[in-house]
Design a protein around this motif. Structure first.
Motif, PDB file in Angstrom:
ATOM      1  N   ASP A 272      -0.238   8.871  -4.507  1.00 52.25           N
ATOM      2  CA  ASP A 272       0.287  10.205  -4.201  1.00 52.25           C
ATOM      3  C   ASP A 272       1.792  10.298  -4.432  1.00 52.25           C
ATOM      4  O   ASP A 272       2.315  11.369  -4.744  1.00 52.25           O
ATOM      5  CB  ASP A 272      -0.019  10.601  -2.757  1.00 52.25           C
ATOM      6  N   PHE A 273       2.494   9.182  -4.295  1.00 52.26           N
ATOM      7  CA  PHE A 273       3.945   9.190  -4.494  1.00 52.26           C
ATOM      8  C   PHE A 273       4.328   9.273  -5.973  1.00 52.26           C
ATOM      9  O   PHE A 273       5.502   9.434  -6.306  1.00 52.26           O
ATOM     10  CB  PHE A 273       4.590   7.946  -3.877  1.00 52.26           C
ATOM     11  N   TYR A 274       3.348   9.142  -6.842  1.00 51.00           N
ATOM     12  CA  TYR A 274       3.617   9.115  -8.280  1.00 51.00           C
ATOM     13  C   TYR A 274       2.926  10.264  -9.016  1.00 51.00           C
ATOM     14  O   TYR A 274       2.757  10.224 -10.232  1.00 51.00           O
ATOM     15  CB  TYR A 274       3.176   7.763  -8.860  1.00 51.00           C
TER      16      TYR A 274
ATOM     17  N   GLN B 223       0.981   7.286 -17.912  1.00 52.19           N
ATOM     18  CA  GLN B 223       1.085   5.827 -18.019  1.00 52.19           C
ATOM     19  C   GLN B 223       1.562   5.212 -16.701  1.00 52.19           C
ATOM     20  O   GLN B 223       1.006   4.212 -16.233  1.00 52.19           O
ATOM     21  CB  GLN B 223       2.033   5.448 -19.156  1.00 52.19           C
ATOM     22  N   LYS B 224       2.564   5.806 -16.087  1.00 53.37           N
ATOM     23  CA  LYS B 224       3.094   5.301 -14.812  1.00 53.37           C
ATOM     24  C   LYS B 224       2.035   5.441 -13.718  1.00 53.37           C
ATOM     25  O   LYS B 224       1.855   4.540 -12.890  1.00 53.37           O
ATOM     26  CB  LYS B 224       4.371   6.075 -14.426  1.00 53.37           C
ATOM     27  N   GLN B 225       1.304   6.546 -13.725  1.00 57.13           N
ATOM     28  CA  GLN B 225       0.246   6.748 -12.727  1.00 57.13           C
ATOM     29  C   GLN B 225      -0.846   5.689 -12.877  1.00 57.13           C
ATOM     30  O   GLN B 225      -1.333   5.156 -11.882  1.00 57.13           O
ATOM     31  CB  GLN B 225      -0.353   8.152 -12.868  1.00 57.13           C
ATOM     32  N   GLN B 226      -1.199   5.354 -14.117  1.00 58.50           N
ATOM     33  CA  GLN B 226      -2.205   4.315 -14.361  1.00 58.50           C
ATOM     34  C   GLN B 226      -1.697   2.954 -13.877  1.00 58.50           C
ATOM     35  O   GLN B 226      -2.440   2.189 -13.281  1.00 58.50           O
ATOM     36  CB  GLN B 226      -2.553   4.242 -15.855  1.00 58.50           C
ATOM     37  N   GLU B 227      -0.434   2.671 -14.145  1.00 58.35           N
ATOM     38  CA  GLU B 227       0.172   1.412 -13.718  1.00 58.35           C
ATOM     39  C   GLU B 227       0.137   1.289 -12.191  1.00 58.35           C
ATOM     40  O   GLU B 227      -0.231   0.246 -11.649  1.00 58.35           O
ATOM     41  CB  GLU B 227       1.618   1.352 -14.210  1.00 58.35           C
ATOM     42  N   ILE B 228       0.489   2.357 -11.510  1.00 60.48           N
ATOM     43  CA  ILE B 228       0.491   2.361 -10.044  1.00 60.48           C
ATOM     44  C   ILE B 228      -0.929   2.227  -9.509  1.00 60.48           C
ATOM     45  O   ILE B 228      -1.176   1.494  -8.538  1.00 60.48           O
ATOM     46  CB  ILE B 228       1.184   3.633  -9.501  1.00 60.48           C
TER      47      ILE B 228
ATOM     48  N   SER C   3       0.841  -1.206   0.000  1.00 58.49           N
ATOM     49  CA  SER C   3       0.000   0.000   0.000  1.00 58.49           C
ATOM     50  C   SER C   3       0.870   1.248   0.000  1.00 58.49           C
ATOM     51  O   SER C   3       0.573   2.225  -0.694  1.00 58.49           O
ATOM     52  CB  SER C   3      -0.931   0.018   1.219  1.00 58.49           C
ATOM     53  N   ARG C   4       1.930   1.203   0.791  1.00 55.30           N
ATOM     54  CA  ARG C   4       2.860   2.343   0.812  1.00 55.30           C
ATOM     55  C   ARG C   4       3.614   2.437  -0.513  1.00 55.30           C
ATOM     56  O   ARG C   4       3.769   3.511  -1.082  1.00 55.30           O
ATOM     57  CB  ARG C   4       3.833   2.212   1.982  1.00 55.30           C
ATOM     58  N   GLU C   5       4.075   1.293  -0.994  1.00 52.13           N
ATOM     59  CA  GLU C   5       4.862   1.265  -2.233  1.00 52.13           C
ATOM     60  C   GLU C   5       4.062   1.749  -3.439  1.00 52.13           C
ATOM     61  O   GLU C   5       4.599   2.430  -4.313  1.00 52.13           O
ATOM     62  CB  GLU C   5       5.365  -0.162  -2.475  1.00 52.13           C
ATOM     63  N   PHE C   6       2.782   1.392  -3.494  1.00 53.15           N
ATOM     64  CA  PHE C   6       1.950   1.725  -4.652  1.00 53.15           C
ATOM     65  C   PHE C   6       0.967   2.861  -4.374  1.00 53.15           C
ATOM     66  O   PHE C   6      -0.038   2.982  -5.063  1.00 53.15           O
ATOM     67  CB  PHE C   6       1.177   0.491  -5.135  1.00 53.15           C
TER      68      PHE C   6
END
Length: 176
Positions: A34-36, A42-47, A28-31
Protein backbone atom coordinates in the motif's frame (compact mmCIF):
# COMPACT_ATOMS: atom_id res chain seq x y z
CA UNK A 1 19.12 -14.36 -1.12
CA UNK A 2 18.64 -16.92 1.61
CA UNK A 3 16.31 -16.23 4.52
CA UNK A 4 19.04 -15.63 7.09
CA UNK A 5 20.69 -13.07 4.84
CA UNK A 6 17.30 -11.51 4.12
CA UNK A 7 16.77 -10.98 7.86
CA UNK A 8 20.44 -10.11 8.42
CA UNK A 9 20.78 -12.71 11.16
CA UNK A 10 23.37 -15.48 11.56
CA UNK A 11 22.43 -18.95 10.36
CA UNK A 12 21.39 -20.97 13.40
CA UNK A 13 19.08 -23.80 14.35
CA UNK A 14 18.06 -22.06 17.57
CA UNK A 15 16.90 -18.48 17.11
CA UNK A 16 15.70 -15.60 19.24
CA UNK A 17 12.09 -15.89 18.14
CA UNK A 18 11.12 -12.51 19.60
CA UNK A 19 13.86 -10.78 17.58
CA UNK A 20 12.79 -12.73 14.49
CA UNK A 21 9.19 -11.62 14.95
CA UNK A 22 10.29 -8.00 15.42
CA UNK A 23 12.33 -8.13 12.20
CA UNK A 24 9.37 -9.66 10.36
CA UNK A 25 7.05 -6.87 11.51
CA UNK A 26 9.64 -4.22 10.65
CA UNK A 27 10.01 -5.58 7.11
CA UNK A 28 6.24 -6.06 6.79
CA UNK A 29 5.81 -2.34 7.37
CA UNK A 30 8.74 -1.46 5.12
CA UNK A 31 7.53 -3.63 2.23
CA UNK A 32 3.80 -3.11 2.58
CA UNK A 33 2.44 -2.78 -0.98
CA UNK A 34 0.00 0.00 0.00
CA UNK A 35 2.93 2.36 0.60
CA UNK A 36 4.02 1.92 -3.01
CA UNK A 37 0.69 2.40 -4.79
CA UNK A 38 1.96 5.51 -6.62
CA UNK A 39 5.24 3.91 -7.70
CA UNK A 40 6.00 2.39 -11.08
CA UNK A 41 4.68 -1.06 -11.96
CA UNK A 42 8.24 -2.39 -11.71
CA UNK A 43 8.74 -0.96 -8.20
CA UNK A 44 5.36 -2.35 -7.10
CA UNK A 45 6.36 -5.82 -8.36
CA UNK A 46 9.69 -5.57 -6.55
CA UNK A 47 7.97 -4.63 -3.29
CA UNK A 48 5.42 -7.41 -3.72
CA UNK A 49 8.26 -9.90 -4.16
CA UNK A 50 10.03 -8.58 -1.07
CA UNK A 51 6.80 -8.74 0.92
CA UNK A 52 6.25 -12.33 -0.20
CA UNK A 53 9.83 -13.25 0.62
CA UNK A 54 9.41 -11.72 4.06
CA UNK A 55 6.31 -13.82 4.73
CA UNK A 56 7.92 -17.02 3.43
CA UNK A 57 11.12 -16.38 5.39
CA UNK A 58 9.21 -15.79 8.60
CA UNK A 59 6.98 -18.86 8.20
CA UNK A 60 10.06 -21.00 7.61
CA UNK A 61 12.36 -19.60 10.27
CA UNK A 62 9.79 -19.37 13.07
CA UNK A 63 9.00 -23.10 12.81
CA UNK A 64 11.80 -25.24 14.30
CA UNK A 65 11.30 -28.17 11.93
CA UNK A 66 10.93 -26.02 8.81
CA UNK A 67 14.03 -24.05 9.81
CA UNK A 68 16.01 -27.26 10.21
CA UNK A 69 14.74 -28.57 6.89
CA UNK A 70 15.58 -25.25 5.23
CA UNK A 71 19.18 -25.20 6.48
CA UNK A 72 19.74 -28.83 5.52
CA UNK A 73 18.34 -28.19 2.03
CA UNK A 74 20.54 -25.10 1.67
CA UNK A 75 23.55 -27.41 2.06
CA UNK A 76 22.10 -30.03 -0.28
CA UNK A 77 21.73 -32.57 2.50
CA UNK A 78 18.07 -33.50 2.00
CA UNK A 79 17.77 -35.20 -1.34
CA UNK A 80 14.79 -37.27 -2.42
CA UNK A 81 15.59 -40.97 -2.07
CA UNK A 82 19.06 -40.39 -0.58
CA UNK A 83 18.17 -39.98 3.07
CA UNK A 84 19.26 -43.07 4.94
CA UNK A 85 18.74 -43.77 8.60
CA UNK A 86 21.07 -45.83 10.80
CA UNK A 87 20.19 -49.52 10.85
CA UNK A 88 19.96 -49.68 14.66
CA UNK A 89 17.30 -46.96 14.62
CA UNK A 90 15.41 -48.73 11.82
CA UNK A 91 15.43 -51.99 13.81
CA UNK A 92 14.01 -50.16 16.82
CA UNK A 93 11.33 -48.59 14.62
CA UNK A 94 10.54 -51.97 13.06
CA UNK A 95 9.70 -53.25 16.53
CA UNK A 96 7.39 -50.29 17.15
CA UNK A 97 5.75 -50.77 13.75
CA UNK A 98 5.17 -54.45 14.49
CA UNK A 99 3.50 -53.50 17.76
CA UNK A 100 1.32 -51.05 15.85
CA UNK A 101 0.34 -53.76 13.37
CA UNK A 102 -0.67 -56.00 16.27
CA UNK A 103 -2.96 -53.22 17.49
CA UNK A 104 -4.64 -53.23 14.09
CA UNK A 105 -5.80 -56.80 14.67
CA UNK A 106 -6.12 -56.82 18.43
CA UNK A 107 -6.70 -53.35 19.85
CA UNK A 108 -5.53 -52.85 23.42
CA UNK A 109 -5.69 -49.36 24.98
CA UNK A 110 -2.90 -50.18 27.43
CA UNK A 111 -0.64 -51.34 24.60
CA UNK A 112 -1.46 -48.16 22.66
CA UNK A 113 -0.44 -46.09 25.66
CA UNK A 114 2.76 -48.12 26.07
CA UNK A 115 3.75 -47.60 22.42
CA UNK A 116 3.02 -43.89 22.79
CA UNK A 117 5.25 -43.70 25.84
CA UNK A 118 8.03 -45.54 24.00
CA UNK A 119 7.89 -43.19 21.03
CA UNK A 120 7.78 -40.15 23.32
CA UNK A 121 10.81 -41.48 25.20
CA UNK A 122 12.75 -42.02 21.98
CA UNK A 123 11.84 -38.50 20.80
CA UNK A 124 12.87 -36.96 24.12
CA UNK A 125 16.21 -38.79 23.99
CA UNK A 126 16.82 -37.63 20.42
CA UNK A 127 16.01 -34.03 21.39
CA UNK A 128 18.29 -34.26 24.40
CA UNK A 129 21.17 -35.75 22.39
CA UNK A 130 21.06 -33.14 19.60
CA UNK A 131 20.58 -30.06 21.78
CA UNK A 132 24.30 -29.37 22.42
CA UNK A 133 25.02 -29.44 18.68
CA UNK A 134 22.09 -27.12 17.94
CA UNK A 135 23.18 -24.73 20.67
CA UNK A 136 26.79 -24.52 19.46
CA UNK A 137 26.02 -24.29 15.74
CA UNK A 138 27.70 -22.73 13.79
CA UNK A 139 30.50 -22.10 16.33
CA UNK A 140 31.47 -25.73 16.72
CA UNK A 141 34.47 -26.97 18.65
CA UNK A 142 35.90 -30.40 18.00
CA UNK A 143 33.66 -31.18 15.02
CA UNK A 144 33.46 -29.75 11.54
CA UNK A 145 30.39 -27.96 10.27
CA UNK A 146 29.83 -30.85 7.84
CA UNK A 147 29.89 -33.40 10.68
CA UNK A 148 27.44 -31.31 12.71
CA UNK A 149 25.12 -30.94 9.73
CA UNK A 150 25.19 -34.70 9.13
CA UNK A 151 24.33 -35.30 12.79
CA UNK A 152 21.47 -32.80 12.55
CA UNK A 153 20.27 -34.40 9.31
CA UNK A 154 20.11 -37.81 11.00
CA UNK A 155 18.22 -36.29 13.91
CA UNK A 156 15.79 -34.56 11.53
CA UNK A 157 15.10 -37.78 9.60
CA UNK A 158 14.61 -39.79 12.79
CA UNK A 159 12.23 -37.17 14.13
CA UNK A 160 10.22 -37.24 10.88
CA UNK A 161 10.00 -41.04 11.12
CA UNK A 162 8.78 -40.84 14.70
CA UNK A 163 6.21 -38.24 13.69
CA UNK A 164 4.65 -40.76 11.29
CA UNK A 165 4.44 -43.28 14.13
CA UNK A 166 2.79 -40.67 16.37
CA UNK A 167 0.28 -39.90 13.62
CA UNK A 168 -0.58 -43.60 13.44
CA UNK A 169 -0.97 -43.66 17.23
CA UNK A 170 -3.32 -40.67 17.01
CA UNK A 171 -5.47 -42.51 14.46
CA UNK A 172 -5.73 -45.50 16.80
CA UNK A 173 -6.58 -43.24 19.72
CA UNK A 174 -9.30 -41.52 17.70
CA UNK A 175 -10.92 -44.86 16.86
CA UNK A 176 -11.03 -46.08 20.43
Amino acid sequence: MNYFEFYDIPEAFLLDEKALKNKYYQLSREFHPDFYANESEQKQQEILQLSTQNTNAYRTLIDTDLRMQYILKEYGLLEEGKNELPSDFLMEMMELNEELMELEFNFDADKLHEIGEKSNGITAQLDNDILPTLQRYPDLHGVTKEEALQEIKTYYLKKKYLLRIKETLSKFAARS
